[in-house]
Design a protein around this motif. Structure first.
Motif: not given
Ligand SMILES: Cc1cc2nc3c(=O)[nH]c(=O)nc-3n(C[C@H](O)[C@H](O)[C@H](O)COP(=O)(O)O)c2cc1C
Length: 154
Positions: A90-107
């Motif tokens: 994943v890329p570092n986006w504003r020192d955080a996970l890209p929010p869509a990666v969290t969508t993936f992790l939620d699934q």
């Protein structure tokens, strides 16, 4: 046989081939293949197209992160219950996970799986992102990831 390894990477639309994360994913897949290990592959792609302009993109991402948004992503990985080890690129986006990666992790249920994060960045590293993953997935083994992949690419 179902794959026990999964290479998952983030790529926003238009960057599926050229982004740093998909390029690293291809390198990891190649390295595993040379060792005789077959791995599944999944690209975490948001349904919405992000702006090309960096400042506009940054503004959208800032809002998404502060509102804890879960952008819809394209498709699902059907064999996840067989997977034991995931390389998450994943890329570092504003020192955080890209929010869509969290969508993936939620699934999926990642309990008792191993995630090896590889964070692409422009100097900010991946320490906070690793911490975010640990907080988000307390029952998943988060391997200390590679934090300086950039020199390999450039
Ligand atoms: C919206 C946005 C925010 C970013 N924030 C950071 C940051 O905080 N720290 C950093 O080191 N790099 C940051 N970057 C740079 C990317 O992490 C870096 O270029 C990465 O290699 C891009 O990977 P990709 O091509 O797979 O998207 C940011 C990039 C974007 C688009």
């Amino acid at each position: 046989m179902k794959d026990k390894f999964l290479i998952a990477c983030f790529a926003r639309k238009g960057r599926e081939m050229t982004g740093d994360s998909p390029r690293i994913a291809a390198m990891v897949l190649d390295a595993l293949r040379k060792k005789g290990i077959e791995a599944g592959q999944f690209t975490i792609t948001p349904v919405e197209t992000y702006p090309d302009d960096h400042n506009e993109l940054d503004a959208v991402v800032k809002t998404e992160i502060s509102s804890h948004s879960r952008p819809e992503i394209v498709g699902k990985y059907s064999g996840m219950r067989h997977v034991e080890k995931i390389v998450l690129i994943v890329p570092n986006w504003r020192d955080a996970l890209p929010p869509a990666v969290t969508t993936f992790l939620d699934q999926y249920d990642f309990n008792d799986k191993l995630i090896v994060p590889i964070v692409c960045h422009d100097g900010g590293g991946g320490k906070n992102i690793e911490g975010e993953l640990r907080k988000f997935l307390p029952k998943t083994w988060i391997f200390p990831g590679k934090r300086s992949i950039q020199p390999i690419l450039k």
